[in-house]
Structure formats: structure tokens, C-alpha cells
Design a protein around this motif. Structure first.
Motif, PDB file in Angstrom:
ATOM      1  N   VAL A 233       0.193  -0.718   6.657  1.00  0.00           N
ATOM      2  CA  VAL A 233      -0.443   0.215   5.734  1.00  0.00           C
ATOM      3  C   VAL A 233      -1.805   0.626   6.272  1.00  0.00           C
ATOM      4  CG1 VAL A 233       0.714  -0.929   3.801  1.00  0.00           C
ATOM      5  CG2 VAL A 233      -1.665  -1.513   4.335  1.00  0.00           C
ATOM      6  N   GLN A 234      -2.334   1.683   5.699  1.00  0.00           N
ATOM      7  CA  GLN A 234      -3.719   2.070   5.934  1.00  0.00           C
ATOM      8  C   GLN A 234      -4.246   2.711   4.658  1.00  0.00           C
ATOM      9  OE1 GLN A 234      -4.507   4.586   9.342  1.00  0.00           O
ATOM     10  NE2 GLN A 234      -6.697   4.143   9.290  1.00  0.00           N
ATOM     11  N   TYR A 235      -5.443   2.296   4.255  1.00  0.00           N
ATOM     12  CA  TYR A 235      -6.050   2.817   3.033  1.00  0.00           C
ATOM     13  C   TYR A 235      -6.984   3.985   3.352  1.00  0.00           C
ATOM     14  CZ  TYR A 235      -4.401  -0.960   0.031  1.00  0.00           C
ATOM     15  OH  TYR A 235      -3.610  -1.825  -0.705  1.00  0.00           O
ATOM     16  N   PHE A 236      -6.956   4.957   2.438  1.00  0.00           N
ATOM     17  CA  PHE A 236      -7.823   6.123   2.496  1.00  0.00           C
ATOM     18  C   PHE A 236      -8.555   6.235   1.162  1.00  0.00           C
ATOM     19  CE2 PHE A 236      -4.595   6.538   5.590  1.00  0.00           C
ATOM     20  CZ  PHE A 236      -5.138   7.254   6.644  1.00  0.00           C
ATOM     21  N   GLU A 237      -9.544   7.111   1.108  1.00  0.00           N
ATOM     22  CA  GLU A 237     -10.322   7.238  -0.119  1.00  0.00           C
ATOM     23  C   GLU A 237      -9.441   7.528  -1.329  1.00  0.00           C
ATOM     24  OE1 GLU A 237     -14.536   9.146   1.079  1.00  0.00           O
ATOM     25  OE2 GLU A 237     -12.780  10.265   1.806  1.00  0.00           O
ATOM     26  N   ARG A 238      -8.361   8.293  -1.115  1.00  0.00           N
ATOM     27  CA  ARG A 238      -7.529   8.734  -2.230  1.00  0.00           C
ATOM     28  C   ARG A 238      -6.076   8.283  -2.106  1.00  0.00           C
ATOM     29  NH1 ARG A 238     -10.911  13.188  -0.875  1.00  0.00           N
ATOM     30  NH2 ARG A 238     -12.343  13.689  -2.591  1.00  0.00           N
ATOM     31  N   ALA A 239      -5.753   7.397  -1.185  1.00  0.00           N
ATOM     32  CA  ALA A 239      -4.331   7.075  -0.970  1.00  0.00           C
ATOM     33  C   ALA A 239      -4.173   5.804  -0.154  1.00  0.00           C
ATOM     34  CB  ALA A 239      -3.632   8.228  -0.248  1.00  0.00           C
ATOM     35  N   ARG A 240      -2.934   5.277  -0.161  1.00  0.00           N
ATOM     36  CA  ARG A 240      -2.519   4.243   0.780  1.00  0.00           C
ATOM     37  C   ARG A 240      -1.270   4.747   1.487  1.00  0.00           C
ATOM     38  NH1 ARG A 240      -1.371  -0.138  -2.447  1.00  0.00           N
ATOM     39  NH2 ARG A 240       0.835   0.395  -2.594  1.00  0.00           N
ATOM     40  N   LEU A 241      -1.321   4.866   2.808  1.00  0.00           N
ATOM     41  CA  LEU A 241      -0.160   5.247   3.587  1.00  0.00           C
ATOM     42  C   LEU A 241       0.583   3.987   4.012  1.00  0.00           C
ATOM     43  CD1 LEU A 241      -1.427   8.156   5.901  1.00  0.00           C
ATOM     44  CD2 LEU A 241      -0.733   8.199   3.491  1.00  0.00           C
ATOM     45  N   GLU A 242       1.923   4.042   3.898  1.00  0.00           N
ATOM     46  CA  GLU A 242       2.770   2.891   4.221  1.00  0.00           C
ATOM     47  C   GLU A 242       3.834   3.333   5.219  1.00  0.00           C
ATOM     48  OE1 GLU A 242       2.564   1.244  -0.406  1.00  0.00           O
ATOM     49  OE2 GLU A 242       4.494   1.746   0.527  1.00  0.00           O
ATOM     50  N   TRP A 243       4.037   2.554   6.261  1.00  0.00           N
ATOM     51  CA  TRP A 243       5.054   2.876   7.261  1.00  0.00           C
ATOM     52  C   TRP A 243       6.346   2.154   6.905  1.00  0.00           C
ATOM     53  CZ3 TRP A 243       6.312   0.150  12.313  1.00  0.00           C
ATOM     54  CH2 TRP A 243       7.201   0.920  13.075  1.00  0.00           C
ATOM     55  N   HIS A 244       7.399   2.939   6.610  1.00  0.00           N
ATOM     56  CA  HIS A 244       8.720   2.427   6.246  1.00  0.00           C
ATOM     57  C   HIS A 244       9.705   2.852   7.341  1.00  0.00           C
ATOM     58  CE1 HIS A 244       7.943   1.524   1.807  1.00  0.00           C
ATOM     59  NE2 HIS A 244       6.810   2.044   2.237  1.00  0.00           N
ATOM     60  N   PRO A 245       9.837   2.081   8.418  1.00  0.00           N
ATOM     61  CA  PRO A 245      10.641   2.507   9.576  1.00  0.00           C
ATOM     62  C   PRO A 245      12.054   2.928   9.193  1.00  0.00           C
ATOM     63  CG  PRO A 245       9.406   0.515  10.098  1.00  0.00           C
ATOM     64  CD  PRO A 245       9.242   0.744   8.624  1.00  0.00           C
ATOM     65  N   GLY A 246      12.440   4.132   9.617  1.00  0.00           N
ATOM     66  CA  GLY A 246      13.795   4.624   9.429  1.00  0.00           C
ATOM     67  C   GLY A 246      14.101   5.206   8.077  1.00  0.00           C
ATOM     68  N   GLU A 247      13.154   5.153   7.129  1.00  0.00           N
ATOM     69  CA  GLU A 247      13.449   5.578   5.764  1.00  0.00           C
ATOM     70  C   GLU A 247      13.213   7.067   5.519  1.00  0.00           C
ATOM     71  OE1 GLU A 247      12.003   3.145   2.578  1.00  0.00           O
ATOM     72  OE2 GLU A 247      12.208   1.282   3.727  1.00  0.00           O
ATOM     73  N   TRP A 248      12.339   7.720   6.313  1.00  0.00           N
ATOM     74  CA  TRP A 248      12.068   9.137   6.075  1.00  0.00           C
ATOM     75  C   TRP A 248      11.534   9.780   7.363  1.00  0.00           C
ATOM     76  CZ3 TRP A 248       9.358  10.909   0.912  1.00  0.00           C
ATOM     77  CH2 TRP A 248       9.726  12.236   0.640  1.00  0.00           C
ATOM     78  N   PRO A 249      12.406   9.955   8.366  1.00  0.00           N
ATOM     79  CA  PRO A 249      11.947  10.488   9.657  1.00  0.00           C
ATOM     80  C   PRO A 249      11.250  11.836   9.550  1.00  0.00           C
ATOM     81  CG  PRO A 249      14.141   9.566   9.852  1.00  0.00           C
ATOM     82  CD  PRO A 249      13.819   9.571   8.387  1.00  0.00           C
ATOM     83  N   ALA A 250      11.687  12.698   8.622  1.00  0.00           N
ATOM     84  CA  ALA A 250      11.086  14.023   8.493  1.00  0.00           C
ATOM     85  C   ALA A 250       9.614  13.955   8.097  1.00  0.00           C
ATOM     86  CB  ALA A 250      11.854  14.857   7.465  1.00  0.00           C
ATOM     87  N   ARG A 251       9.195  12.823   7.552  1.00  0.00           N
ATOM     88  CA  ARG A 251       7.789  12.628   7.166  1.00  0.00           C
ATOM     89  C   ARG A 251       7.193  11.446   7.925  1.00  0.00           C
ATOM     90  NH1 ARG A 251       6.325  15.451   2.298  1.00  0.00           N
ATOM     91  NH2 ARG A 251       4.732  13.916   1.788  1.00  0.00           N
ATOM     92  N   TYR A 252       7.639  11.274   9.187  1.00  0.00           N
ATOM     93  CA  TYR A 252       7.119  10.243  10.083  1.00  0.00           C
ATOM     94  C   TYR A 252       7.332   8.833   9.529  1.00  0.00           C
ATOM     95  CZ  TYR A 252       4.854  14.439  11.886  1.00  0.00           C
ATOM     96  OH  TYR A 252       4.620  15.707  12.367  1.00  0.00           O
ATOM     97  N   ASP A 253       8.334   8.669   8.648  1.00  0.00           N
ATOM     98  CA  ASP A 253       8.629   7.380   7.999  1.00  0.00           C
ATOM     99  C   ASP A 253       7.439   6.840   7.215  1.00  0.00           C
ATOM    100  OD1 ASP A 253      11.269   7.280   8.871  1.00  0.00           O
ATOM    101  OD2 ASP A 253      10.748   6.252  10.731  1.00  0.00           O
TER     102      ASP A 253
END
Length: 272
Positions: A233-253
Motif C-alpha cells: 500500500v501507499q498512503y496519500f493525503e486523500r487516499a490509500r492505494l493498494e496493489w492487488h496483483p492480477g485483480e484489475w490489469p486495466a487499472r494497474y492492479d
């Protein structure tokens, strides 16, 4: 926990007549205190461990302890449900989401539709309501705030700093401490953090600074509070991005954490 210097994450689990899972960071005296009210009479077992390696799992050598709490007598009545989060009926001129029982209207609807929609913000979890003098609406992954006259091109809607809010007190943990620029990444000197690889591509393609804000941590592995699974994961001021390998390739997973739901639960004791 008694660990000198502070900054350690302590995981608490309550089982028995009442249940609760919570984590917090120790203060400079190495202390973290759990406070809760038992809604049911009976005995609870409170377990805690210091997550010294930051992986969200109790490991060999990490300090741990348990305690028993017994709730007796007549407990005070439960607080009234938070009205704006209660399901309601469809309103004329709005989009109604039967999945959560809430409406999305006017400028908030226009913003939601044009700048990310369901994939970015999720379903509405409340109706519009005033909070600290501002009209707001909570979504699974965001809080919309109406600031009249500030940015007409974006319907005068700003996104709440929910990433900052859910990470308050974690500044002493390694991923949140400012660092130096890394090769091949975009470095944000204002926060001292890098944005790299798939997270960088997602950030640039699906909203950028206005939607997610600047990074406030580096990438690291954390246990997801919804699923219990470990994700990068990585936290941002307004969000947390999570890497889910293979779950959504069109959005970089990459998927967005449910920080709107977390903040709503923390502030108004709604069901997370």
C-alpha cells in the motif's frame, strides 16, 4: 507496551461478550491505551501485541499480553444512530443507490460522474450534511466537501484529507518518515516521499494531485482492515492505494482503500 521511544504499533483484539479490533501507536513514553465501552454484560478477553516488524502479524519475540474485563450491571443506552448515514428513499433529480440507500445530487453528483465515479469514490454512505461549517457527503473511499467559489471548474468540490486523518499518529513509523528521492520515481519534496511504478502510473492516469493528493508514505506492506489480507500500500493525503496483483490489469492492479468508510466510522461510530 513499555517500549521506549514510542512509535510502535500495538494491535488490540477484544473477544467474548464484546468484540473489537483496533490498533494504535505508542506515545513517547512507549504507552498505548485502549478505551472502549462494553455493550453487553459478561467477560471479555483483551489481547495485545507490539508489531515491531510492521507486518501486522504477531511474530516470535514480539511483546504480547492479555487481560480479562467483566462487564456487569445496567449499561448506558447505545448512542442514537447517526442520522445522515441511515438509509433513506430516492429523491427527485438525484441518483439513488439502492446498495447503500443513499442519494447523490447536484454538484456532488456532477463531480462524482466527471472525476472518477464508482471505481474511484465508491458508493455514497451518507446523505449530504453539515460538518464543521461545510456541506459534506461521505463515500466508501472519499469525503466530498462543498467550498462555494473556490473551484468552479470542479463544481467547487474538494476532497477531504481522509488519508491524513486515518494515519494521524503514525509519523514515527518508518514508511511515513521523510526520505530522499529514488531513481525512476517522482519525488514530492513537500512531503518527502516518492511515487513509483504502478502506483505512479495509476496516480497519473486516474486523478492525480486533485483526487489523491501528495504521497505521505512510501510503499509498504500492511494488513487490509476489510479483508485481513496483506497488500502493498501507499498512503496519500486523500487516499490509500493498494496493489492487488492480477485483480484489475486495466487499472494497474491498483484499488483504493475504503478510507471514507474508516473516517466515517471513527467520527460517528457507524458500522465500518
Amino acid at each position: 507496551s513499555g517500549l521506549a521511544g514510542g512509535g510502535e504499533t500495538i494491535y488490540f483484539t477484544v473477544t467474548g461478550a464484546n468484540t473489537l479490533t483496533q490498533h494504535m501507536v505508542t506515545n513517547n513514553a512507549g504507552q498505548a491505551t485502549l478505551t472502549y465501552t462494553g455493550a453487553m454484560t459478561g467477560s471479555d478477553t483483551v489481547s495485545a501485541f507490539a508489531d515491531m516488524n510492521g507486518n501486522g502479524v504477531q511474530g516470535i519475540g514480539e511483546p504480547a499480553a492479555t487481560a480479562t474485563i467483566t462487564w456487569t450491571g445496567t449499561l448506558p443506552p447505545a448512542p442514537a444512530p447517526f442520522a445522515p448515514a441511515q438509509p433513506t428513499t430516492a429523491k427527485v433529480g438525484c441518483t439513488y443507490f439502492a446498495a447503500t440507500g443513499h442519494n447523490l445530487c447536484a454538484g456532488f453528483l456532477a463531480y462524482w460522474t466527471q472525476f472518477g465515479g464508482l471505481a474511484t469514490y465508491g458508493y455514497p454512505l451518507t446523505e449530504e450534511f453539515p460538518e464543521n461549517g461545510v456541506t459534506v457527503q461521505y463515500f466508501e473511499r472519499a469525503r466530498f466537501e462543498w467550498h462555494p467559489g473556490t473551484n468552479p471548474s470542479r463544481y467547487d468540490v474538494l476532497l477531504g484529507l481522509v488519508g491524513d486523518e486515518v494515519t494521524a499518529g503514525r509519523g514515527m513509523q518508518a514508511p511515513f518518515q521523510a526520505t530522499s528521492a529514488r531513481a525512476g520515481c517522482t519525488y514530492f519534496a513537500a512531503t518527502g516521499h516518492n511515487l513509483c511504478a504502478g502506483f505512479g502510473a495509476f496516480w497519473m492516469t486516474f486523478g492525480g494531485l486533485a483526487t489523491y493528493g501528495m504521497p505521505i508514505s512510501e510503499e509498504f506492506v500492511e494488513r487490509n482492515p476489510d479483508t485481513g489480507q496483506l497488500y502493498t500500500v501507499q498512503y496519500f493525503e486523500r487516499a490509500r492505494l493498494e496493489w492487488h496483483p492480477g485483480e484489475w490489469p486495466a487499472r494497474y492492479d491498483v484499488m483504493l482503500g475504503r478510507l471514507g468508510a474508516q473516517v466515517l466510522a471513527l467520527r460517528y461510530h457507524t458500522t465500518y
